[in-house]
Write an enzyme that holds these catalytic residues in place. Sequence first.
Site, PDB file in Angstrom:
ATOM      1  N   TYR A  22     108.595 -89.356 142.041  1.00 34.69           N
ATOM      2  CA  TYR A  22     108.554 -87.981 142.541  1.00 34.69           C
ATOM      3  C   TYR A  22     109.334 -86.971 141.699  1.00 34.69           C
ATOM      4  CZ  TYR A  22     106.646 -90.344 146.645  1.00 34.69           C
ATOM      5  OH  TYR A  22     105.873 -91.099 147.479  1.00 34.69           O
ATOM      6  N   ASN A  71     101.381 -80.964 152.247  1.00 35.48           N
ATOM      7  CA  ASN A  71     101.678 -82.333 151.831  1.00 35.48           C
ATOM      8  C   ASN A  71     102.255 -83.026 153.053  1.00 35.48           C
ATOM      9  OD1 ASN A  71     102.432 -84.755 150.766  1.00 35.48           O
ATOM     10  ND2 ASN A  71     103.543 -83.911 149.007  1.00 35.48           N
ATOM     11  N   HIS A  77      98.300 -90.598 155.858  1.00 32.36           N
ATOM     12  CA  HIS A  77      97.581 -91.863 155.952  1.00 32.36           C
ATOM     13  C   HIS A  77      97.531 -92.425 157.369  1.00 32.36           C
ATOM     14  CE1 HIS A  77      98.421 -91.379 151.734  1.00 32.36           C
ATOM     15  NE2 HIS A  77      99.710 -91.596 151.899  1.00 32.36           N
ATOM     16  N   ASP A  84      93.234 -83.633 163.125  1.00 30.45           N
ATOM     17  CA  ASP A  84      92.561 -82.819 164.153  1.00 30.45           C
ATOM     18  C   ASP A  84      92.971 -81.351 164.078  1.00 30.45           C
ATOM     19  OD1 ASP A  84      91.051 -84.836 165.253  1.00 30.45           O
ATOM     20  OD2 ASP A  84      92.284 -85.086 167.053  1.00 30.45           O
ATOM     21  N   HIS A  97      99.393 -83.839 146.917  1.00 30.92           N
ATOM     22  CA  HIS A  97     100.330 -84.955 146.770  1.00 30.92           C
ATOM     23  C   HIS A  97     100.937 -84.886 145.386  1.00 30.92           C
ATOM     24  CE1 HIS A  97      99.015 -86.651 150.524  1.00 30.92           C
ATOM     25  NE2 HIS A  97      97.770 -86.403 150.144  1.00 30.92           N
ATOM     26  N   SER A  99     102.291 -87.542 143.782  1.00 32.12           N
ATOM     27  CA  SER A  99     101.835 -88.730 143.050  1.00 32.12           C
ATOM     28  C   SER A  99     100.326 -88.879 143.175  1.00 32.12           C
ATOM     29  CB  SER A  99     102.536 -89.972 143.611  1.00 32.12           C
ATOM     30  OG  SER A  99     102.183 -90.170 144.972  1.00 32.12           O
ATOM     31  N   ARG A 108      97.618 -96.002 150.884  1.00 34.88           N
ATOM     32  CA  ARG A 108      97.706 -94.581 150.516  1.00 34.88           C
ATOM     33  C   ARG A 108      96.352 -93.998 150.103  1.00 34.88           C
ATOM     34  NH1 ARG A 108     103.373 -93.878 150.251  1.00 34.88           N
ATOM     35  NH2 ARG A 108     104.376 -95.792 149.583  1.00 34.88           N
TER      36      ARG A 108
HETATM   37  C1  DQA Z   1     103.072 -88.269 148.895  1.00 40.51           C
HETATM   38  C2  DQA Z   1     102.304 -89.590 148.838  1.00 40.51           C
HETATM   39  C3  DQA Z   1     102.414 -90.326 150.150  1.00 40.51           C
HETATM   40  O1  DQA Z   1     101.691 -91.552 150.088  1.00 40.51           O
HETATM   41  C4  DQA Z   1     103.872 -90.650 150.456  1.00 40.51           C
HETATM   42  O2  DQA Z   1     103.973 -91.255 151.716  1.00 40.51           O
HETATM   43  C5  DQA Z   1     104.749 -89.456 150.356  1.00 40.51           C
HETATM   44  C6  DQA Z   1     104.527 -88.475 149.296  1.00 40.51           C
HETATM   45  C7  DQA Z   1     103.068 -87.545 147.531  1.00 40.51           C
HETATM   46  O3  DQA Z   1     103.325 -86.339 147.529  1.00 40.51           O
HETATM   47  O4  DQA Z   1     102.830 -88.162 146.498  1.00 40.51           O
HETATM   48  O5  DQA Z   1     105.743 -89.343 151.087  1.00 40.51           O
HETATM   49  O6  DQA Z   1     102.440 -87.423 149.836  1.00 40.51           O
END
Ligand code: DQA
Length: 137
Positions: A22, A71, A77, A84, A97, A99, A108
């Site tokens: 991150y 985000n 997930h 909704d 996201h 990542s 994910r």
């Molecule tokens: C995330 C990806 C998600 O799978 C993870 O749970 C996160 C960060 C991302 O910004 O890459 O907390 O949303």
Amino acid sequence: MQIIIINGPTLNLLGKREPEIYGSQTFEDYLNQLRLKFPEVKLDYFQSNIEGEIIDKIQETGFSYDGIILNAAAYTHTSIGIGDVVKAITTPVIEVHISNTFSREEFRHQSYISPNAKGVILGFGLQSYDLALQSFL
Ligand code: DQA
């Protein structure tokens, strides 16, 4: 133009959370950069670790703001509730996201938000938020 960034659980730890995934910048620091880069945008920010608070904020902003950059982190997930509410509102939502979730664990790969998002931007680090913002301009 009024846009809100809504961040979900553990994104408050950006900067010290798994920096190899991150990055090492805090979100507050990055947000300052974004606000300087896009002075014409009224850019609000909300972060919560609590699913219901995220749903409340989406309801609160989802009929009056020009855009929501969401985000939802791990709730992406798991949360039918957030999926909704994204469907229920009229403000367009860009799912972001940091990542590339598709290059990570299989759990994910599922998103309850994507089917009702205007678009999805992922895998560009914090720059994913910048790209989402540009898409509204
Ligand atoms: C995330 C990806 C998600 O799978 C993870 O749970 C996160 C960060 C991302 O910004 O890459 O907390 O949303």
